[in-house]
Design a protein around this motif. Structure first.
Motif, PDB file in Angstrom:
ATOM      1  N   SER A   1       0.237  -8.153   8.901  1.00 26.17           N
ATOM      2  CA  SER A   1       1.202  -7.931   7.821  1.00 26.17           C
ATOM      3  C   SER A   1       1.268  -9.083   6.848  1.00 26.17           C
ATOM      4  O   SER A   1       1.802  -8.959   5.765  1.00 26.17           O
ATOM      5  CB  SER A   1       2.586  -7.679   8.406  1.00 26.17           C
ATOM      6  OG  SER A   1       3.019  -8.802   9.130  1.00 26.17           O
TER       7      SER A   1
ATOM      8  N   PRO B   1       3.586  -0.643  -0.610  1.00 22.25           N
ATOM      9  CA  PRO B   1       2.405   0.211  -0.603  1.00 22.25           C
ATOM     10  C   PRO B   1       2.652   1.515  -1.362  1.00 22.25           C
ATOM     11  O   PRO B   1       3.792   1.899  -1.617  1.00 22.25           O
ATOM     12  CB  PRO B   1       2.182   0.473   0.881  1.00 22.25           C
ATOM     13  CG  PRO B   1       3.543   0.342   1.492  1.00 22.25           C
ATOM     14  CD  PRO B   1       4.236  -0.725   0.709  1.00 22.25           C
TER      15      PRO B   1
ATOM     16  N   ASP C   1      -4.180  -5.584  -2.531  1.00 21.27           N
ATOM     17  CA  ASP C   1      -2.829  -5.498  -1.978  1.00 21.27           C
ATOM     18  C   ASP C   1      -1.782  -5.733  -3.056  1.00 21.27           C
ATOM     19  O   ASP C   1      -0.689  -5.148  -3.022  1.00 21.27           O
ATOM     20  CB  ASP C   1      -2.687  -6.519  -0.858  1.00 21.27           C
ATOM     21  CG  ASP C   1      -1.319  -6.486  -0.207  1.00 21.27           C
ATOM     22  OD1 ASP C   1      -0.909  -5.407   0.232  1.00 21.27           O
ATOM     23  OD2 ASP C   1      -0.670  -7.540  -0.157  1.00 21.27           O
TER      24      ASP C   1
ATOM     25  N   ARG D   1      -3.789  -0.738   0.198  1.00 18.30           N
ATOM     26  CA  ARG D   1      -4.032  -1.355   1.499  1.00 18.30           C
ATOM     27  C   ARG D   1      -5.498  -1.199   1.892  1.00 18.30           C
ATOM     28  O   ARG D   1      -6.141  -0.211   1.526  1.00 18.30           O
ATOM     29  CB  ARG D   1      -3.150  -0.712   2.582  1.00 18.30           C
ATOM     30  CG  ARG D   1      -1.673  -0.891   2.340  1.00 18.30           C
ATOM     31  CD  ARG D   1      -1.280  -2.386   2.419  1.00 18.30           C
ATOM     32  NE  ARG D   1       0.146  -2.564   2.181  1.00 18.30           N
ATOM     33  CZ  ARG D   1       0.665  -2.867   1.004  1.00 18.30           C
ATOM     34  NH1 ARG D   1      -0.129  -2.998  -0.047  1.00 18.30           N
ATOM     35  NH2 ARG D   1       1.958  -3.032   0.855  1.00 18.30           N
TER      36      ARG D   1
ATOM     37  N   GLU E   1      -8.216  -1.439   5.280  1.00 17.92           N
ATOM     38  CA  GLU E   1      -8.439  -1.531   6.717  1.00 17.92           C
ATOM     39  C   GLU E   1      -9.841  -2.104   6.899  1.00 17.92           C
ATOM     40  O   GLU E   1     -10.842  -1.414   6.721  1.00 17.92           O
ATOM     41  CB  GLU E   1      -8.342  -0.157   7.364  1.00 17.92           C
ATOM     42  CG  GLU E   1      -6.985   0.512   7.170  1.00 17.92           C
ATOM     43  CD  GLU E   1      -7.011   1.980   7.549  1.00 17.92           C
ATOM     44  OE1 GLU E   1      -8.105   2.482   7.907  1.00 17.92           O
ATOM     45  OE2 GLU E   1      -5.956   2.629   7.460  1.00 17.92           O
TER      46      GLU E   1
ATOM     47  N   VAL F   1      -5.647  -4.448   9.332  1.00 19.81           N
ATOM     48  CA  VAL F   1      -5.066  -4.016   8.063  1.00 19.81           C
ATOM     49  C   VAL F   1      -4.624  -5.227   7.269  1.00 19.81           C
ATOM     50  O   VAL F   1      -3.985  -6.127   7.805  1.00 19.81           O
ATOM     51  CB  VAL F   1      -3.866  -3.080   8.309  1.00 19.81           C
ATOM     52  CG1 VAL F   1      -3.235  -2.664   6.980  1.00 19.81           C
ATOM     53  CG2 VAL F   1      -4.306  -1.860   9.105  1.00 19.81           C
TER      54      VAL F   1
ATOM     55  N   ALA G   1      -4.761   3.822   1.618  1.00 23.43           N
ATOM     56  CA  ALA G   1      -5.450   2.830   2.447  1.00 23.43           C
ATOM     57  C   ALA G   1      -6.947   3.116   2.402  1.00 23.43           C
ATOM     58  O   ALA G   1      -7.376   4.261   2.532  1.00 23.43           O
ATOM     59  CB  ALA G   1      -4.939   2.887   3.884  1.00 23.43           C
TER      60      ALA G   1
ATOM     61  N   SER H   1      -9.430  -7.870  -0.628  1.00 21.30           N
ATOM     62  CA  SER H   1      -8.338  -7.099  -0.026  1.00 21.30           C
ATOM     63  C   SER H   1      -6.983  -7.589  -0.516  1.00 21.30           C
ATOM     64  O   SER H   1      -6.075  -6.792  -0.770  1.00 21.30           O
ATOM     65  CB  SER H   1      -8.418  -7.196   1.500  1.00 21.30           C
ATOM     66  OG  SER H   1      -9.572  -6.546   1.980  1.00 21.30           O
TER      67      SER H   1
ATOM     68  N   GLY I   1      -2.166  -6.261   4.320  1.00 19.56           N
ATOM     69  CA  GLY I   1      -1.034  -5.745   3.549  1.00 19.56           C
ATOM     70  C   GLY I   1       0.228  -6.436   3.988  1.00 19.56           C
ATOM     71  O   GLY I   1       0.225  -7.223   4.937  1.00 19.56           O
TER      72      GLY I   1
ATOM     73  N   VAL J   1       3.937   4.314   5.669  1.00 18.97           N
ATOM     74  CA  VAL J   1       2.959   3.265   5.925  1.00 18.97           C
ATOM     75  C   VAL J   1       3.132   2.654   7.308  1.00 18.97           C
ATOM     76  O   VAL J   1       2.187   2.457   8.054  1.00 18.97           O
ATOM     77  CB  VAL J   1       3.056   2.171   4.834  1.00 18.97           C
ATOM     78  CG1 VAL J   1       2.110   1.023   5.153  1.00 18.97           C
ATOM     79  CG2 VAL J   1       2.727   2.778   3.482  1.00 18.97           C
TER      80      VAL J   1
ATOM     81  N   LYS K   1       0.598   2.522  10.550  1.00 16.29           N
ATOM     82  CA  LYS K   1       0.159   1.340  11.278  1.00 16.29           C
ATOM     83  C   LYS K   1       0.348   1.518  12.776  1.00 16.29           C
ATOM     84  O   LYS K   1      -0.479   1.113  13.587  1.00 16.29           O
ATOM     85  CB  LYS K   1       0.928   0.114  10.793  1.00 16.29           C
ATOM     86  CG  LYS K   1       0.505  -0.358   9.403  1.00 16.29           C
ATOM     87  CD  LYS K   1       1.226  -1.639   9.025  1.00 16.29           C
ATOM     88  CE  LYS K   1       0.781  -2.133   7.647  1.00 16.29           C
ATOM     89  NZ  LYS K   1       1.477  -3.371   7.244  1.00 16.29           N
TER      90      LYS K   1
END
Length: 728
Positions: free
Chosen positions: A440, A539, A574, A579, A581, A459, A548, A570, A461, A419, A423
Motif C-alpha cells: 500500500s 483509485p 498511481d 493501479r 499489479e 500491487v 488495475a 507504476s 498503490g 479496490v 486486494k
C-alpha cells in the motif's frame, strides 16, 4: 546489430495507423527541408588507433551470450552471435556508419545504383574485381541469384525466417561482364540497399538441404577478413582465423575466439583474465571503475584482514587491466501496452498511461548515473542521427496529470470502487500458490523472488490520501539519489522468435476521433476539462471493477534495474489513479509465455534500430489480421495495436524511390504510432563494454558495423586516440 536484452530478436519489423480524424499530426511530420535527424546522442567508444600502431597477431577472447544454434542469419533461431560471425566472415554490400546509415562496402562493391525505374526498377551492382570466396571462385551473379531464390518465399522447402525485399525481385542476371550483377524488381523497393548483406555463397543457398542444414554448424566457404575454423558446442566457443584469400587490409589479429559467458559470470571471467572483451552490466562497470581509480595503491593487500577482503583486493588488482568503454546501444527500451483486451483496449486509457509518464525522468534515472546523455527517444522507427529520425512524440503529448485524468474520466473510469475487496481477493489467491504482496505504500523493492516456475505478484498503490502523499514524497526523495538505479543495460536473457505462435486475441477497433475541437494534442477531452474531484487521491473504477493493470517483468538476477524502472512507472501511474499489479516471471518464459502470447497489460522490452525502417519496422506495428485457423496473426506486433492507415504509409514508403519522400512517410507513420499509444519509447539503451586497455578499435561500437580487420593489441608504448564519444 546488437540485441542482448529482454526483447524479441529483430529479424523483421512492422507498423500500423490511426483513423484519419485522429490528430492533426500531418503537419508535425510533414515533408520539410530541415534536417530533423540530428546526430547520435553518443558516439562510439572504441579507442581508435591507426593500423601502424597495432601489433601483428594475437588472440582476442570475446564474451558472447551463447554459441548459436545456426550460422545462417536467415533462419528463425539465428541470434546476435550469428550476426557477429557473419559480419566477420561473409560479404556485406552495405554496412552501417557511426550515424546508423548504410554505406557502400568498398571491399565488395565498386558501385551500386538504380539505373532504371520504368517500366521496372533495375539496380546494377559492380563488384570489386578482387572479391573471391575462400575456395578461389569469384563472387558473382550466381551467388546473388541463389540467395534470391532461397529467400523469395516461393519455395516452402527453404526454412526461412524472412523474405522482405527478396519477394519483390523479378529476376537476377549477369551484367555486361562477370563483375556486374543486374537485379530487376517486379515492384519498386526503396530499401534495396538492405539486400545481400550478408551474402552467402551459392553452395549454401543453392538447395533447401544446404540452406536448412549445411550452414547451421559450419561455413566451409566464406569471403571476409576471417574464416570459421571451428564451432565447438561442448567447449562453448567459436574460433575465427585469418582468411588467407582476403584481399583487403590484412587482419591485425591472428584469431578471434567467441566464448559463451553468461552475463552474471562476466565480472568473474574478467577478473580471472579469461576474456578480453565483454558487454557488461552497470555493477560490473562500477567494479572496473573503482579498480581503475585505485590505481594500484595497496594492490594485493587485504583491506581489513578477512579472507573475503583479500579475495576482493585480488579481484580489484585483476580488473585494473580493463576499462569500460561506453556508448548508447542502437536499440530503445519501450513500455508496451497490450491493446487486445481489458482496460487498454480503450485507446483513451492507453493515452492516459502515456500522459502519466515522465519519460525524461525515466531516462535520467537510467542514463545519467552512467554519464550518458539522458534524452528520451522521440521515435519508434529510428534513433537520433539516423536519416528517418524525427521527434514525433508531440503527436501524443508530454507528461500531464490533468490530461491523463481527463482521458480516464472520458473513458468512464471514476473514483471509487471495490479496490480493497479486490486486494483481499488477491491475497487469498496468493495463499493458493501465488506469492502476493499488498504494497500500500508503493515500496516495491522487496524480495525479488520469482525463481523457478513460480510467479510473484504485488500491487503498487495507496489506500488513502495521507499514505499517498507520504509515498510520493518518498518517491521524489529516491529520484534525487541515483546510486541505486545505475542504469538498465541487459534486461534479460529472454528472447522470442519472430515466428512465435500468437494467442488469438481480439484487436480493439476504435472509430473515435482523437482530438475534439479545442482539445490539446494527445487528449480526447477539450483543453481545460477538469478532472473529477478527488481523482488524484484514490483509485479509479468502472462497472464495479477497479482500474488495475498487470505489469509483467522478468525475475532473473540481471533484471533488477529493469524492475526498478517498472516501479517508477507504476508510481507515476498511481498518481493518476491507475493501479499496477507487478508480476515477476522466470526469464525463460517472459517472452514466449507472456509477451508473445499476449498475457500481460504492461511490459518492458527493447527493439533494435534499423537503417531500413520501411522494411524492418512493418511486422512490429502492422495491424493484426485473422489467420486461416481463426487465430490472430500479429507478426511481431506484441501490443496488438494497429490500423490500416499506418500499414498504408509503410507500403507507400517501401515502394517510393524518392528518399526524401520515404523519410517523410516514415515520420508520418511514426507520429500516428505515437498517437495510438500502443508502445511508448523511453530511452536508448546503454552500451557498456569491458575491454582490455591494450585493445584498440573495439569496444562500444554504437551504430557502426565493427571493422574486424582493424581490431588488435597496441604495440608497446603506443597510445590510442581519444574516442570522439559524448560518453567520455
Amino acid at each position: 546489430m546488437s540485441h542482448d536484452g529482454v526483447g524479441p530478436r529483430a529479424v523483421m519489423r512492422s507498423v500500423a495507423f490511426l483513423t484519419a480524424g485522429a490528430l492533426a499530426v500531418t503537419a508535425l511530420a510533414a515533408c520539410s527541408s530541415e534536417d530533423k535527424a540530428g546526430s547520435p546522442l553518443a558516439g562510439q567508444d572504441i579507442a581508435p588507433a591507426a593500423r601502424d600502431l597495432i601489433a601483428d597477431g594475437g588472440t582476442l577472447r570475446w564474451a558472447v551470450d551463447a554459441v548459436p544454434e545456426t550460422l545462417n542469419t536467415f533462419q528463425a533461431d539465428a541470434d546476435a552471435t550469428t550476426t557477429r560471425v557473419a559480419q566477420a566472415v561473409l560479404p556485406s554490400m552495405y554496412r552501417l556508419d557511426v550515424n546508423g546509415r548504410p554505406q557502400r562496402n568498398a571491399d565488395y562493391l565498386e558501385s551500386a545504383k538504380v539505373v532504371e525505374t520504368e517500366p521496372k526498377q533495375v539496380v546494377l551492382y559492380k563488384l570489386n574485381q578482387q572479391a573471391v570466396w575462400s575456395d578461389g571462385r569469384e563472387i558473382g551473379a550466381a551467388d546473388f541469384a541463389a540467395q534470391w531464390r532461397a529467400l523469395s518465399g516461393k519455395d516452402s522447402a527453404y526454412w526461412t525466417a524472412r523474405n522482405a525485399g527478396y519477394d519483390r525481385i523479378q529476376k537476377i542476371e549477369r551484367g555486361a561482364n562477370d563483375l556486374e550483377v543486374k537485379v530487376t524488381f517486379a515492384r519498386p523497393y526503396a530499401d534495396w540497399r538492405s539486400l545481400f548483406s550478408p551474402l552467402y555463397p551459392k553452395e549454401v543457398m543453392g538447395t533447401p538441404d544446404s540452406f536448412n542444414d549445411g550452414a547451421r554448424s559450419k561455413l566451409k566457404i566464406t569471403a571476409g577478413p576471417f574464416a570459421v575454423k571451428k564451432v565447438d558446442h561442448k567447449a562453448e566457443r567459436i574460433t575465427l582465423v585469418r582468411n588467407p584469400r582476403w584481399w583487403g587490409h590484412e587482419p591485425k589479429l591472428s584469431e578471434i575466439v567467441l566464448r559463451a559467458v553468461p552475463r552474471d559470470e562476466r565480472a568473474a571471467a574478467l577478473a580471472a583474465g579469461a576474456v578480453d572483451l565483454a558487454e557488461i552490466d552497470p555493477s560490473a562497470a562500477r567494479s572496473i571503475a573503482l579498480a581503475g581509480r585505485a590505481g594500484g595503491k595497496g594492490a594485493g593487500t587485504p583491506l581489513q584482514g578477512s579472507g573475503s577482503d583479500e579475495k576482493a583486493a585480488t579481484r580489484e588488482d585483476a580488473l585494473q587491466g580493463y576499462e569500460v568503454r561506453k556508448s548508447l546501444e542502437p536499440a530503445h527500451t519501450q513500455l508496451a501496452l497490450n491493446g487486445s483486451t481489458g482496460p487498454l483496449a480503450d485507446e483513451r486509457v492507453r493515452r492516459a498511461v502515456a500522459r502519466a509518464l515522465d519519460r525524461g525522468e525515466l531516462a535520467q534515472a537510467v542514463l545519467k548515473p552512467l554519464g550518458l546523455p539522458a534524452v528520451p527517444v522521440g521515435s519508434h522507427l529510428a534513433l537520433s542521427g539516423q536519416a528517418a529520425y524525427a521527434d514525433n512524440s508531440g503527436a501524443l503529448g508530454d507528461q500531464n496529470t490533468a490530461e491523463a485524468q481527463a482521458l480516464l474520466a472520458d473513458a468512464g473510469w471514476v473514483p471509487g470502487g471495490p479496490v480493497k475487496e479486490q486486494k483481499k481477493a488477491e491475497k487469498a489467491a496468493g495463499a493458493g500458490g501465488k506469492k502476493t504482496e499488498d504494497n500500500s505504500t508503493g515500496d516495491s523493492t522487496g524480495d525479488s523472488g520469482g525463481s523457478g516456475d513460480e510467479e510473484e505478484t504485488y500491487v503498487v498503490g495507496e489506500d488513502d490520501e495521507t499514505d499517498g502523499k507520504a509515498h510520493h514524497e518518498a518517491d521524489r526523495e529516491q529520484m534525487k539519489d541515483p546510486r541505486d538505479h545505475t542504469g538498465l543495460h541487459h534486461e534479460s536473457a529472454g528472447r522470442a522468435s519472430g515466428t512465435s505462435e500468437e494467442a488469438a486475441r481480439p484487436l480493439a477497433q476504435d472509430g473515435k476521433q482523437y482530438l475534439q475541437p479545442g482539445g490539446a494534442p494527445g487528449a480526447y477531452a477539450p483543453r481545460g476539462t477538469a478532472a473529477p474531484a478527488g481523482a488524484a487521491a484514490g483509485p479509479l473504477a468502472k462497472d464495479g471493477k477497479p482500474l488495475a493493470l498487470r505489469f509483467v517483468l522478468p525475475s532473473g538476477p540481471g533484471s533488477e534495474p529493469l524492475r526498478t524502472v517498472a516501479d517508477r512507472i507504476s508510481r507515476m501511474l498511481d498518481r493518476v489513479g491507475i493501479r499496477t499489479e507487478i508480476t515477476k516471471v522466470p526469464d525463460e518464459s517472459y517472452f514466449k509465455d507472456h509477451i508473445a502470447s499476449g498475457l500481460y497489460d504492461l511490459a518492458l522490452y527493447s527493439w533494435p534500430a534499423s537503417a531500413f525502417p520501411a522494411t524492418d519496422a512493418r511486422p512490429i506495428y502492422a495491424k493484426p489480421v485473422p489467420a486461416a485457423d481463426g487465430s490472430l496473426n500479429v507478426e511481431q506486433n506484441y501490443t496488438r495495436v494497429g490500423t490500416d492507415q499506418v500499414d498504408q504509409l509503410f507500403d507507400e514508403a517501401v515502394s517510393t524511390l524518392d528518399e526524401s519522400k520515404t523519410r517523410s512517410l516514415i515520420r508520418k507513420a511514426d507520429a500516428r504510432i505515437w498517437a495510438a499509444a500502443g508502445s511508448i519509447p523511453l530511452y536508448q539503451r546503454p552500451q557498456l563494454t569491458a575491454v582490455r586497455k591494450s585493445l584498440a578499435n573495439t569496444g562500444a561500437f554504437g551504430f557502426q558495423t565493427p571493422v574486424y580487420e582493424d581490431m588488435g593489441f597496441l604495440k608497446k608504448g603506443a597510445k590510442p586516440e581519444v574516442s570522439p564519444s559524448a560518453s567520455r
